[in-house]
Write an enzyme that holds these catalytic residues in place. Sequence first.
Site, mmCIF file in Angstrom:
data_model
loop_
_atom_site.group_PDB
_atom_site.id
_atom_site.type_symbol
_atom_site.label_atom_id
_atom_site.label_comp_id
_atom_site.label_asym_id
_atom_site.label_seq_id
_atom_site.Cartn_x
_atom_site.Cartn_y
_atom_site.Cartn_z
ATOM 1 C CD GLN A 84 -8.453 9.519 -52.270
ATOM 2 O OE1 GLN A 84 -8.998 9.580 -50.832
ATOM 3 N NE2 GLN A 84 -8.200 7.844 -51.930
ATOM 4 C CB SER A 85 -15.790 12.653 -50.853
ATOM 5 O OG SER A 85 -16.502 13.802 -50.197
ATOM 6 C CG ASN A 86 -11.414 15.680 -47.389
ATOM 7 O OD1 ASN A 86 -10.368 14.609 -47.960
ATOM 8 N ND2 ASN A 86 -11.108 16.792 -48.428
ATOM 9 C CB ALA A 88 -18.320 10.765 -49.281
#
Length: 327
Positions: A84-86, A88
């Site tokens: 859930q990386s912002n 990325a």
Amino acid sequence: MSAFAGAQERLNAIPSLDLWAPPSPVHELPRLRDALGGGPRLLIKRDDAIPFGFGGNKVRKVAIVAAHAIAEGADTLLSVGGVQSNSARVVAAVAARMGLHCVLVANGAPPERLAANALLDSLLGAEVHYVPSRDDRAPAMARIAADLRRQGRRPFEIPLGASTSLGALGFVRAVGEIVNQAIIPDVIVHSTSSGGTQAGLVAGCAIYDLPTRVLGISADDPAASIRGTVEAVISGMSAWLDVDGDALAAARPIEIDDTYVGGGYGIMSPASREAADLLARREAIFVDHTYTAKALAGLLGHLRRGSFSPTQTVLFWHTGGQVGLFA
Ligand SMILES: Cc1ncc(COP(=O)(O)O)c(C=O)c1O
């Protein structure tokens, strides 16, 4: 005049992609302040409202790093993060906008149902590789980049959070942005993790000669570890700004409060839940569980303890991440 005044001109000359039109809004939080029974003037900087790719702090960093990648001839952007990386998601969005391929290395199991940032990564056409742990991410990215090079492609690796010295210049610029908005807060409170945001804000306050204290609230790591990263990222700005990097890193205190992490990265605490509810119910502004709710809990904790004087102006820098609410 700032001891680093020449750096402003060099900063302005560093290329950045034209993804949105700064500034992000700044406004008062009158109903939150009332709920706290008064106290310092409270402002919020709305990087959650940056219109490109669902916004957030990473847009400022990736806009500069990707401009550099494109100038170097890159045809593929690679990056790493959690599922859930912002960060990325922003790399995937920038790649899509610029017509580049995007490869992301995510730690964790492939999600059974795509949601939130993972859904956006897929919509944006990113190729996602899953690895078991955080430690596996950087070696996997290096391996994939080497494979792409062997195939004649031109990959460019963006480390975690785009928190390189070049990426952090996006937040040095952001300090210039609030100066242009005629906002000189006594204190900035924000979420800190991979250190790039804080490095940019702290260096920016020195470069623009602001009297502002910058207080990072950790989302995960101990203060000493984030402080070391922030120092290193600021020192490395010497390569881009032609300043004494060590002097720049020592020019302002690097203040980190790691007492709001609670049960760990991404786990809500009673204080962060209360903070998220209060901001939504009083101001109709949303914070995410992992980063901004904890930073807001830190802000509320300090306000309630009277850490700031009632004559001060305190600015909460909303670093985005609201997509995570839909995970
Ligand atoms: C929404 C949000 N806020 C704050 C941060 C922390 O910023 P930094 O990694 O630059 O310390 C991140 C990323 O890690 C983030 O995604």
